[in-house]
Design a protein around this motif. Structure first.
Motif, short mmCIF file in Angstrom:
data_model
loop_
_atom_site.label_atom_id
_atom_site.label_comp_id
_atom_site.label_asym_id
_atom_site.label_seq_id
_atom_site.Cartn_x
_atom_site.Cartn_y
_atom_site.Cartn_z
N GLU A 96 53.28 40.90 32.32
CA GLU A 96 54.64 40.31 32.06
C GLU A 96 55.76 41.01 32.82
O GLU A 96 55.42 42.11 33.54
N GLY A 97 56.95 40.39 32.97
CA GLY A 97 57.86 41.14 33.76
C GLY A 97 58.05 40.64 35.20
O GLY A 97 57.20 40.04 35.79
N ARG A 98 59.15 40.75 35.69
CA ARG A 98 59.66 40.53 37.19
C ARG A 98 58.65 41.10 38.22
O ARG A 98 58.34 40.20 39.03
N ALA A 100 55.68 41.63 37.78
CA ALA A 100 54.55 40.86 37.78
C ALA A 100 54.38 39.74 39.06
O ALA A 100 53.19 39.37 39.52
N LYS A 101 55.60 39.07 39.27
CA LYS A 101 55.77 38.27 40.25
C LYS A 101 54.83 37.02 40.25
O LYS A 101 54.34 36.30 41.33
N ASN A 102 54.62 36.67 39.04
CA ASN A 102 53.54 35.38 38.82
C ASN A 102 52.08 35.67 39.29
O ASN A 102 51.56 34.67 39.46
#
Lengths: 115, 110
Positions: A96-98, A100-102
């Motif tokens: 989760e979270g930015r 993590a960059k998808n």
């Protein structure tokens, strides 16, 4: 470091039967995904989950059911299998979270044949 | 719906040849990822490109993100049999979700 494991690796079933594909991850990632892979279609999202007890439909959800009672498990059930559901199924997880960059981490897949 | 089209769909080459794979969309993406999938395995991330015009190199692989952030390319120099696999581009669509391209299947023969 077990990562993400899928079972079974191969499954043959008959039309109309219920089938459950298992996915287990050891990273405590918040997000989990189920995809199907068919020639010419790449990977198509079936369902995803943002956390335990939170699931949502993807691009091709019809005929599938998911649950997520625990963070580490995300089973996919075909309630009444059809031949069109013959495919290779992949489970993936993501933090989760930015930061993590998808980025998604995939299991080795389950090859399902519906006769 | 954001779509990613890859070309070519299939590529068969000899060891030592160069090749380029393309990933195109009509939509703008904040970033694009490239994954490689070997037979019997799941996709594995190779690289993420974030800035329009960005070029990233990973040994013999060169990845480029288009200036308008609608397309990307993967160039392999002096391909080797170990490069054989399915190459997938992917773009984020929110909530950690990705949309994947249609894939390019590469076969490198000795």
């Amino acid at each position: 470091d077990a990562g993400i494991t899928q079972s079974p690796r191969y499954k043959i079933t008959e039309t109309g039967r219920q089938v459950t594909l298992m996915c287990h991850q050891t990273w405590s990632h918040s997000y989990m995904f189920w995809y199907r892979q068919d020639l010419g279609h790449g990977l198509r999202l079936i369902y995803y989950s943002a956390a335990a007890d939170i699931t949502d439909k993807g691009e091709v959800p019809d005929g599938y059911v998911v649950s997520r009672s625990k963070t580490e498990n995300f089973p996919l059930t075909l309630e009444s299998a059809t031949r069109s559901q013959t495919s290779v199924y992949f489970c993936a997880s993501s933090r989760e979270g930015r930061l993590a960059k998808n980025i998604q981490y995939f299991g080795a897949g389950t090859r399902l044949s519906v006769l | 719906t954001q779509l990613l089209e890859q070309s070519p769909q299939f590529l068969s080459i000899q060891e030592g040849e160069n090749l380029t794979v393309y990933c195109n969309s009509s939509s703008v993406f904040s970033s694009l990822q490239w994954y490689r999938q070997e037979p019997g395995e799941g996709p594995v991330l190779l690289v993420t490109v974030v800035t329009g015009g960005e070029v990233k190199k990973l040994k013999r692989l060169t990845f480029q993100f288009g200036d308008a952030r609608k397309d990307s390319s993967l160039h392999i120099t002096a391909a080797q049999p170990g490069d054989t696999g399915l190459y997938l581009c992917a773009g984020p669509t929110g909530f950690q979700k990705l949309v994947f391209g249609t894939g390019t299947r590469l076969l490198v023969s000795p």
